[in-house]
Scaffold this active site. Sequence first.
Site, mmCIF file in Angstrom:
data_model
loop_
_atom_site.group_PDB
_atom_site.id
_atom_site.type_symbol
_atom_site.label_atom_id
_atom_site.label_comp_id
_atom_site.label_asym_id
_atom_site.label_seq_id
_atom_site.Cartn_x
_atom_site.Cartn_y
_atom_site.Cartn_z
ATOM 1 N N GLU A 46 0.820 -1.217 0.000
ATOM 2 C CA GLU A 46 0.000 0.000 0.000
ATOM 3 C C GLU A 46 0.850 1.262 0.000
ATOM 4 O O GLU A 46 0.433 2.300 -0.499
ATOM 5 C CB GLU A 46 -0.920 0.023 1.234
ATOM 6 C CG GLU A 46 -2.215 -0.726 1.017
ATOM 7 C CD GLU A 46 -3.251 -0.497 2.110
ATOM 8 O OE1 GLU A 46 -4.232 -1.233 2.114
ATOM 9 O OE2 GLU A 46 -3.084 0.407 2.967
ATOM 10 N N HIS A 55 8.881 -26.519 0.645
ATOM 11 C CA HIS A 55 8.245 -27.640 -0.045
ATOM 12 C C HIS A 55 7.093 -27.159 -0.921
ATOM 13 O O HIS A 55 6.202 -27.935 -1.265
ATOM 14 C CB HIS A 55 7.783 -28.674 0.986
ATOM 15 C CG HIS A 55 8.935 -29.190 1.795
ATOM 16 N ND1 HIS A 55 9.689 -30.267 1.413
ATOM 17 C CD2 HIS A 55 9.510 -28.706 2.931
ATOM 18 C CE1 HIS A 55 10.658 -30.457 2.297
ATOM 19 N NE2 HIS A 55 10.577 -29.521 3.222
ATOM 20 N N LYS A 59 -13.264 1.544 -1.626
ATOM 21 C CA LYS A 59 -14.214 1.920 -0.570
ATOM 22 C C LYS A 59 -15.343 2.761 -1.176
ATOM 23 O O LYS A 59 -16.525 2.533 -0.904
ATOM 24 C CB LYS A 59 -13.509 2.739 0.526
ATOM 25 C CG LYS A 59 -12.575 1.945 1.439
ATOM 26 C CD LYS A 59 -12.022 2.827 2.566
ATOM 27 C CE LYS A 59 -11.068 2.070 3.473
ATOM 28 N NZ LYS A 59 -10.581 2.817 4.628
HETATM 29 O O1 PA5 Z 1 -3.232 1.585 5.742
HETATM 30 C C1 PA5 Z 1 -4.370 2.020 5.631
HETATM 31 O O2 PA5 Z 1 -4.632 3.218 5.826
HETATM 32 C C2 PA5 Z 1 -5.539 1.124 5.292
HETATM 33 O O3 PA5 Z 1 -5.180 -0.156 4.942
HETATM 34 C C3 PA5 Z 1 -6.486 1.078 6.496
HETATM 35 O O4 PA5 Z 1 -5.813 0.545 7.598
HETATM 36 C C4 PA5 Z 1 -7.720 0.227 6.209
HETATM 37 O O5 PA5 Z 1 -8.315 0.609 5.005
HETATM 38 C C5 PA5 Z 1 -8.726 0.419 7.342
HETATM 39 O O6 PA5 Z 1 -9.065 1.777 7.465
HETATM 40 P P1 PA5 Z 1 -9.742 2.339 8.769
HETATM 41 O O7 PA5 Z 1 -8.774 2.260 9.896
HETATM 42 O O8 PA5 Z 1 -10.064 3.767 8.445
HETATM 43 O O9 PA5 Z 1 -10.964 1.524 9.005
#
Ligand code: PA5
Length: 464
Positions: free
Chosen positions: A290, A319, A433
């Site tokens: 990410e 394996h 989202k």
């Molecule tokens: O790293 C990030 O920002 C995302 O992966 C969030 O952790 C994930 O989308 C969850 O978001 P939130 O904490 O707003 O529910």
Amino acid sequence: MLIKFDFNNMMERTLGEKGFSDAQLNEIAPAAKTAFDRFAAKRGSGMTGWADLPYNQDDIVADIVATAARARKEFDNFVVLGIGGSALGPIAVFTALCHFRYNDLPAEKRGGPKFFVEDNVDPERMLALLDVVDVRRTLFNVVTKSGATSETMSQYLIISDILKKAIGDGWQKHIVATTSESKGNLIKLARKEGFKTFFIPDGVGGRFSELCPVGLFPAAMLGIDIAGLLKGAADIDKACSSSDMFRNSALMAAALQFLAMKGGKNISVMMPYADSLKFMADWYCQLWAESLGKAVDLDGNTVNAGQTPVKSLGVTDQHSQVQLYTEGPFDKVITIIGVEKFRGDVVIADGAEEFPDVNFLCGHTMGELINTERRATEYALTRSRHMNNTITLPEINAETVGQLLMFFQLQTAYCGEMLNVDTFNQPGVEEGKNATYALFERKGYEAKRAELDAAPAKLDKYII
Ligand code: PA5
């Protein structure tokens, strides 16, 4: 007791022409220094608040420890409702530092509630959870920074409805909300209902949040030494305070991956040789994917940057995947995580004296075997000229786990600077989202819905 980063097997000395030369490292060192300086200038501001977490949470830690001490006595089950950065850290730290069969231990040996992390909206999984926990004896930690994530908010709605019906007055005591103090719906709900709250600082994004209450509260609920986690993070942070990559392991690790990416190595395999670190690889995958997987750079150029992270487990995946890693394309860097000393060991018993092909194992320990196989895999990868490096933990404890978390966060931040991308945003996640909101006809997402409706319809001829 610091973790060590060994990059011998990234170099031409061991890999021949497939490895980096000292000259290449010297050439990249100024860019690494610039990345370090750029990050240092940002540190603590914007979305880099995570870098200060090892140093600025004394009051929060005291509150977390006190709340957890009470709740550990009061509840039989503790359930985290969250996803992505709100779930992967707690799972990784739990697996690293708690008993392998934690939930199966008798209550007195566990010393705290059973632990569950619900990071999906598969209805069968929710039904299964409800089959094994009595909500009247359960504390739910709802974790979402945005307070808007559909998965977490739908779980919250389901659970709060069940709690209201099962408990009536006082159901709110079964929920702890971890969220942004300034925005989102969960904080509004928390204030309305009077939930106990912990806050995710504005400058701490989901995947960088394990060392704030997102991770610290669940860890404290599990009896983990959270001061140790933070101390470990501070120790490696201080050890990585030089802008000279030859004296800063996280910066060196970032520079090597950057060079590897430039050379077409699009895959980063994370392969711990310890079951307890298995989910550290999952946590790393989110962090690396990410943070670095970005369409445009900071100057607006289309770059489609990133390196696909892959999780692997030693020795299990010897394996399954190692055949590919030793003989397949030269498109990956394999990072092995080793442990010098395991917290316990098991001797391989005698009993096959007449079978020399088995008997050679007798008298050794499983710890010796796993570490010998780790060395053997390093050798096989290197012999076939595939880049690999090894991070070694002296042992697995709260401090070394804190070090590992911080090491990867720093490596990711430096690498993002070298790639010139925004390490801390996630427009691709937001897109998914928003599309979900639109498909559910949420108010304010009409334009997105129209865009989705206008997309080419699926053709039957391509479905067989
Ligand atoms: O790293 C990030 O920002 C995302 O992966 C969030 O952790 C994930 O989308 C969850 O978001 P939130 O904490 O707003 O529910």
